[in-house]
Design a protein around this motif. Structure first.
Motif, short mmCIF file in Angstrom:
data_model
loop_
_atom_site.label_atom_id
_atom_site.label_comp_id
_atom_site.label_asym_id
_atom_site.label_seq_id
_atom_site.Cartn_x
_atom_site.Cartn_y
_atom_site.Cartn_z
N ASP A 33 0.81 -1.22 0.00
CA ASP A 33 0.00 0.00 0.00
C ASP A 33 0.85 1.28 0.00
O ASP A 33 0.54 2.22 -0.73
CB ASP A 33 -0.96 0.02 1.19
CG ASP A 33 -2.08 -1.00 1.06
OD1 ASP A 33 -2.34 -1.48 -0.07
OD2 ASP A 33 -2.71 -1.32 2.09
N ASP A 34 1.91 1.30 0.79
CA ASP A 34 2.76 2.50 0.86
C ASP A 34 3.45 2.77 -0.48
O ASP A 34 3.56 3.91 -0.91
CB ASP A 34 3.80 2.37 1.97
CG ASP A 34 3.20 2.46 3.36
OD1 ASP A 34 2.08 3.01 3.50
OD2 ASP A 34 3.84 1.97 4.31
N ALA A 35 3.93 1.72 -1.13
CA ALA A 35 4.60 1.88 -2.42
C ALA A 35 3.63 2.37 -3.49
O ALA A 35 3.97 3.25 -4.28
CB ALA A 35 5.23 0.55 -2.85
N VAL A 36 2.42 1.82 -3.51
CA VAL A 36 1.42 2.25 -4.48
C VAL A 36 1.06 3.71 -4.23
O VAL A 36 1.00 4.53 -5.17
CB VAL A 36 0.16 1.36 -4.42
CG1 VAL A 36 -0.97 1.92 -5.27
CG2 VAL A 36 0.51 -0.07 -4.86
N GLU A 37 0.84 4.08 -2.97
CA GLU A 37 0.51 5.46 -2.63
C GLU A 37 1.64 6.41 -3.05
O GLU A 37 1.39 7.48 -3.62
CB GLU A 37 0.25 5.59 -1.13
CG GLU A 37 -0.24 6.95 -0.72
CD GLU A 37 -0.60 7.00 0.77
OE1 GLU A 37 -0.22 7.99 1.41
OE2 GLU A 37 -1.25 6.06 1.25
N GLY A 38 2.88 6.03 -2.80
CA GLY A 38 4.02 6.85 -3.20
C GLY A 38 4.09 7.02 -4.71
O GLY A 38 4.37 8.11 -5.20
N PHE A 39 3.83 5.95 -5.45
CA PHE A 39 3.82 6.02 -6.91
C PHE A 39 2.77 7.02 -7.39
O PHE A 39 3.02 7.84 -8.26
CB PHE A 39 3.54 4.63 -7.50
CG PHE A 39 3.61 4.57 -8.99
CD1 PHE A 39 4.78 4.22 -9.63
CD2 PHE A 39 2.48 4.83 -9.76
CE1 PHE A 39 4.84 4.16 -11.02
CE2 PHE A 39 2.51 4.78 -11.14
CZ PHE A 39 3.71 4.43 -11.78
N LEU A 40 1.58 6.93 -6.79
CA LEU A 40 0.48 7.81 -7.19
C LEU A 40 0.76 9.27 -6.84
O LEU A 40 0.28 10.17 -7.51
CB LEU A 40 -0.83 7.35 -6.54
CG LEU A 40 -1.33 5.98 -6.99
CD1 LEU A 40 -2.53 5.55 -6.16
CD2 LEU A 40 -1.64 5.97 -8.48
N GLU A 41 1.55 9.50 -5.80
CA GLU A 41 1.93 10.87 -5.44
C GLU A 41 2.96 11.44 -6.41
O GLU A 41 2.96 12.64 -6.67
CB GLU A 41 2.48 10.91 -4.02
CG GLU A 41 1.43 10.68 -2.95
CD GLU A 41 2.01 10.55 -1.55
OE1 GLU A 41 3.25 10.63 -1.39
OE2 GLU A 41 1.21 10.36 -0.62
N ARG A 42 3.81 10.59 -6.97
CA ARG A 42 4.89 11.03 -7.85
C ARG A 42 4.51 11.08 -9.33
O ARG A 42 5.18 11.76 -10.11
CB ARG A 42 6.10 10.11 -7.71
CG ARG A 42 6.80 10.21 -6.38
CD ARG A 42 8.09 9.37 -6.36
NE ARG A 42 7.92 8.00 -6.82
CZ ARG A 42 7.51 6.98 -6.06
NH1 ARG A 42 7.17 7.18 -4.79
NH2 ARG A 42 7.42 5.77 -6.56
N HIS A 43 3.49 10.35 -9.72
CA HIS A 43 3.14 10.24 -11.14
C HIS A 43 1.70 10.67 -11.39
O HIS A 43 0.82 10.33 -10.60
CB HIS A 43 3.33 8.80 -11.62
CG HIS A 43 4.73 8.32 -11.48
ND1 HIS A 43 5.17 7.66 -10.37
CD2 HIS A 43 5.80 8.42 -12.30
CE1 HIS A 43 6.44 7.35 -10.52
NE2 HIS A 43 6.85 7.81 -11.68
N HIS A 44 1.49 11.35 -12.50
CA HIS A 44 0.15 11.82 -12.86
C HIS A 44 -0.03 11.77 -14.37
O HIS A 44 0.94 11.85 -15.12
CB HIS A 44 -0.06 13.26 -12.37
CG HIS A 44 0.13 13.42 -10.90
ND1 HIS A 44 -0.84 13.06 -9.99
CD2 HIS A 44 1.18 13.85 -10.18
CE1 HIS A 44 -0.39 13.28 -8.77
NE2 HIS A 44 0.84 13.75 -8.85
#
Length: 77
Positions: free
Chosen positions: A22-33
């Protein structure tokens, strides 16, 4: 490769060879758009293999479609 059943976004990340907790997915979503009409599979942050998987999931209307669509939506927020 798993080909049946309901897949989550976390499952999709694992399938794409990315950290899937969950933390990795959340971090990815914060960095990529994604912006405007940019297609998910055309985003510059995918490798060629990831891009191909995402394209085929949609084109083949595979059981990964829902997770791919959900990821697309999450990347537009």
């Amino acid at each position: 490769m798993e080909t049946t059943g309901h897949h989550t976004v976390n499952d999709l990340f694992a399938q794409l060879g990315l950290p899937s907790d969950d933390d990795a997915v959340e971090g990815f979503l914060e960095r990529h758009h994604l912006s405007g009409e940019e297609h998910l599979s055309e985003a510059p942050f995918w490798s060629d293999g990831q891009r191909e998987f995402l394209e085929q999931a949609i084109l083949d209307d595979s059981d990964w479609c829902e997770a791919v669509d959900e990821l697309d939506t999450l990347l537009r927020h």
